[in-house]
Scaffold this active site. Structure first.
Site, PDB file in Angstrom:
ATOM      1  N   ASP A 121       6.590 -11.497 -63.619  1.00 54.68           N
ATOM      2  CA  ASP A 121       7.263 -12.659 -63.041  1.00 54.68           C
ATOM      3  C   ASP A 121       8.700 -12.332 -62.609  1.00 54.68           C
ATOM      4  OD1 ASP A 121       8.303 -12.316 -65.510  1.00 54.68           O
ATOM      5  OD2 ASP A 121       7.981 -14.372 -66.209  1.00 54.68           O
ATOM      6  N   HIS A 153      13.135  10.093 -44.481  1.00 58.22           N
ATOM      7  CA  HIS A 153      13.346   8.923 -45.340  1.00 58.22           C
ATOM      8  C   HIS A 153      13.201   9.285 -46.817  1.00 58.22           C
ATOM      9  CE1 HIS A 153      12.526   5.976 -41.811  1.00 58.22           C
ATOM     10  NE2 HIS A 153      13.745   6.466 -41.793  1.00 58.22           N
ATOM     11  N   ASP A 198      22.764   9.614 -46.510  1.00 57.60           N
ATOM     12  CA  ASP A 198      22.721   8.511 -45.532  1.00 57.60           C
ATOM     13  C   ASP A 198      22.861   7.235 -46.342  1.00 57.60           C
ATOM     14  OD1 ASP A 198      22.142   6.590 -43.610  1.00 57.60           O
ATOM     15  OD2 ASP A 198      20.397   7.644 -42.799  1.00 57.60           O
ATOM     16  N   ASP A 203      26.316   2.147 -41.627  1.00 56.79           N
ATOM     17  CA  ASP A 203      25.193   3.097 -41.647  1.00 56.79           C
ATOM     18  C   ASP A 203      25.767   4.475 -41.310  1.00 56.79           C
ATOM     19  OD1 ASP A 203      22.801   4.417 -41.512  1.00 56.79           O
ATOM     20  OD2 ASP A 203      22.070   3.386 -39.722  1.00 56.79           O
ATOM     21  N   HIS A 250      13.580  11.868 -34.183  1.00 56.36           N
ATOM     22  CA  HIS A 250      13.918  10.434 -34.149  1.00 56.36           C
ATOM     23  C   HIS A 250      14.845  10.147 -32.971  1.00 56.36           C
ATOM     24  CE1 HIS A 250      17.929  11.229 -35.886  1.00 56.36           C
ATOM     25  NE2 HIS A 250      17.341  11.997 -36.788  1.00 56.36           N
ATOM     26  N   HIS A 291      20.689   2.966 -32.744  1.00 48.59           N
ATOM     27  CA  HIS A 291      20.116   1.624 -32.882  1.00 48.59           C
ATOM     28  C   HIS A 291      21.262   0.642 -32.983  1.00 48.59           C
ATOM     29  CE1 HIS A 291      20.973   1.911 -37.253  1.00 48.59           C
ATOM     30  NE2 HIS A 291      20.451   3.119 -37.194  1.00 48.59           N
ATOM     31  N   HIS A 302      18.892  -1.919 -38.797  1.00 45.01           N
ATOM     32  CA  HIS A 302      18.313  -1.806 -37.458  1.00 45.01           C
ATOM     33  C   HIS A 302      18.393  -3.212 -36.899  1.00 45.01           C
ATOM     34  CE1 HIS A 302      15.946   1.964 -38.898  1.00 45.01           C
ATOM     35  NE2 HIS A 302      17.226   2.189 -38.736  1.00 45.01           N
ATOM     36  N   GLU A 324      23.516   9.154 -34.104  1.00 47.98           N
ATOM     37  CA  GLU A 324      23.060   9.913 -35.262  1.00 47.98           C
ATOM     38  C   GLU A 324      22.082  11.039 -34.930  1.00 47.98           C
ATOM     39  OE1 GLU A 324      20.313   7.720 -37.845  1.00 47.98           O
ATOM     40  OE2 GLU A 324      20.769   5.910 -36.727  1.00 47.98           O
ATOM     41  N   TYR A 336      16.264  19.230 -38.063  1.00 47.21           N
ATOM     42  CA  TYR A 336      15.541  19.337 -39.332  1.00 47.21           C
ATOM     43  C   TYR A 336      14.545  20.481 -39.224  1.00 47.21           C
ATOM     44  CZ  TYR A 336      17.390  14.623 -38.996  1.00 47.21           C
ATOM     45  OH  TYR A 336      18.216  13.546 -38.791  1.00 47.21           O
ATOM     46  N   ARG A 349      22.091  15.804 -40.442  1.00 45.38           N
ATOM     47  CA  ARG A 349      22.273  14.627 -39.585  1.00 45.38           C
ATOM     48  C   ARG A 349      23.715  14.181 -39.744  1.00 45.38           C
ATOM     49  NH1 ARG A 349      18.341  11.850 -41.045  1.00 45.38           N
ATOM     50  NH2 ARG A 349      19.158  10.360 -42.557  1.00 45.38           N
ATOM     51  N   GLU A 398      26.058  10.800 -38.646  1.00 43.11           N
ATOM     52  CA  GLU A 398      25.887   9.439 -38.112  1.00 43.11           C
ATOM     53  C   GLU A 398      27.163   8.637 -38.261  1.00 43.11           C
ATOM     54  OE1 GLU A 398      22.965   7.072 -40.288  1.00 43.11           O
ATOM     55  OE2 GLU A 398      22.767   5.719 -38.569  1.00 43.11           O
TER      56      GLU A 398
HETATM   57  N1  GLY Z   1      19.731   4.672 -42.464  1.00 42.62           N
HETATM   58  C1  GLY Z   1      18.777   4.309 -41.486  1.00 42.62           C
HETATM   59  C2  GLY Z   1      19.109   4.866 -40.186  1.00 42.62           C
HETATM   60  O1  GLY Z   1      19.948   5.737 -40.096  1.00 42.62           O
HETATM   61  O2  GLY Z   1      18.623   4.434 -39.183  1.00 42.62           O
HETATM   62 MN    MN Z   2      21.047   4.674 -38.502  1.00 43.44          MN
HETATM   63 MN    MN Z   3      21.527   6.014 -41.490  1.00 44.21          MN
END
Ligand code: GLY
Ligand code: MN
Ligand code: MN
Length: 441
Positions: free
Chosen positions: A43, A247, A264, A275, A354, A358, A365, A388, A392, A410, A412
């Site tokens: 619960d 991820h 990240d 982000d 990727h 965004h 996002h 970003e 990889y 990466r 970003e």
């Molecule tokens: N942390 C999610 C992205 O970079 O889109």
């Molecule tokens: Mn991002």
């Molecule tokens: Mn990110």
């Protein structure tokens, strides 16, 4: 008891509702609704976080909330369904604003108990032409809307007919969310500042032997101790080859000597999230191979940020990154042939799979259409995007040069588009090689 960060003043939400009502005109009606609370186990529930459209229009953060905007109505243009006050329940679950609070504090002209939504919805949405409602977020609410439409078909002869069209909120509501107002930028700047500090704290702590979850804990601590709500999405701390898993959120391995650590993480402050991704050498020195990959991604990322400006599209920024990274992949010996060939046959996607950007705001996002008239939309002042790029190289990529295997990078940043170009909201977070090596030494 001391004051906590407050949502924007009610006049700001009133102005947003007014802007939306003007955008949809007198023939439209808007229905936005909380998403249901989710059981975690037994619960116990996952922490509730309000649906972002409800937040944008009201700042009201309680579960089981529905907001209906009826610009063409003579009265009750703003109607809310909320949980009523209930002293017995409030002892268990905390305070509720109730119907009175919805009217006095959150701008509702009329407020009803959440349990009355199904019976009252027909009269509230009937005879409007367009229903602005996000189909597909919640099956129960979709079903309620479908049943309400079916019910109104039966009452058409008596003067209550259903809306003729159901319109995606991208058309009006998310157009507003795309362009950030000063109060939204204030929250984003604060989220960015806290996130920058959290990344630097992780860099300072992350020597070989540290566990990924310890770094996540430091990041969480920085977010919460500075007044943030916590992470705006699942924090990724990937050391060594974990950095090549896009991820990776298990965050359970120890950092080894010689690892790059990819973090990240973004703080949510007053419902807006930053982000940021940074990648740094745990032992304070990039190896020559790591440095080659890192400097490639960094140069591409910096030049992509310079490209961001009104009139440019996210597609153009992405293509710029694809070409720059592909040229680097050829130089590094990951690919052969020419840039044009490897971009054309999509071979670069093995190492850059990727997209580059965004929208960013209430959601990581964030809401908003990416195309207009079937074409990538030009950026405008007030929009906030991420930039970003990454590279990889899987640890088991046998045709990659051995010294490159298991490297993931990466970088970003969060970029506000301004009238004369851009502002990097996360510029305070270090990313140059010398700065990272000094902090991690
Ligand atoms: N942390 C999610 C992205 O970079 O889109
Ligand atoms: Mn991002
Ligand atoms: Mn990110």
């Amino acid at each position: 008891m001391v004051a906590v960060p407050q949502p924007a003043p009610s006049s700001i939400y009133a102005a947003r509702r007014q802007a939306l009502m003007e955008a949809i005109g007198p023939t439209g009606v808007v229905v936005v609704r909380s998403l249901p609370e989710r059981v975690r186990n037994g619960d116990s529930h996952y922490a509730f976080r309000q649906q972002s459209d409800v937040l944008y229009l009201t700042g009201f953060a309680e579960p089981d909330t529905t907001v209906i905007l009826r610009p063409g109505a003579e009265q009750d243009r703003v109607v809310m369904f909320v949980r009523p006050r209930d002293p017995a329940m409030e002892v268990w679950d905390g305070r509720r604003a109730g119907l009175e609070g919805a009217k006095a504090l959150y701008g509702a002209d009329a407020a009803y108990p959440a349990a009355e939504l199904a019976t009252r919805l027909p009269e509230l949405i009937c005879n409007f032409e367009e229903l602005h409602y996000a189909v597909g977020l919640d099956e129960d609410t979709d079903l309620l809307i479908a049943r309400t439409v079916a019910r109104l078909r039966k009452t058409e002869k008596r003067g209550q007919r259903p809306p003729r069209a159901i319109v995606d909120p991208r058309a009006a509501l998310h157009e507003l969310r795309l362009r950030k107002a000063p109060d939204e930028l204030h929250a984003l700047r604060k989220a960015a500042a806290i996130s920058c500090d959290a990344h630097v704290a992780a860099m300072r702590q992350g020597r070989p032997g540290t566990f990924e979850y310890e770094l996540e804990a430091t990041i969480d601590y920085t977010f919460r101790s500075r007044g943030g709500a916590g992470p705006g999405y699942g924090t990724i701390v990937g050391a060594g080859e974990n950095a090549t898993v896009l991820h990776y959120v298990e965050n359970r391995c120890a950092v080894a000597d010689g690892d790059l650590v990819l973090v990240d993480a973004g703080c949510e402050y007053n419902h807006y999230t930053a982000d940021i991704t940074r990648t740094w050498p745990a032992n304070g020195r990039f190896s020559p191979a790591q440095r080659k990959v890192y400097e490639l991604v960094l140069a591409v990322q910096k030049s992509a940020i310079e490209l961001a400006a009104p009139g440019v599209t996210l597609d153009e920024i992405h293509q710029h990154c694809v070409r720059g990274l592909t040229a680097g992949m050829i130089e590094l010996g990951l690919l052969t042939g020419t840039v044009d060939e490897r971009v054309a046959d999509l071979a670069y996607k093995r190492f850059y799979m990727h997209l580059t950007s965004h929208w960013l705001g209430l959601d990581v996002h964030d809401a908003g259409a990416y195309t207009v008239g079937g074409k990538p939309r030009p950026l405008e002042p007030g929009m906030v995007i991420t930039v970003e790029p990454g590279l990889y190289i899987a640890a088991d990529c046998e045709d990659a040069p051995a010294e490159l295997r298991g490297i993931g990078v990466r970088i970003e940043d969060d970029i506000l588009i301004t009238t004369d170009g851009r502002e990097n909201l996360t510029a305070a977070c270090p990313k140059d090689v010398a700065d990272l090596e000094a902090i991690c030494a």
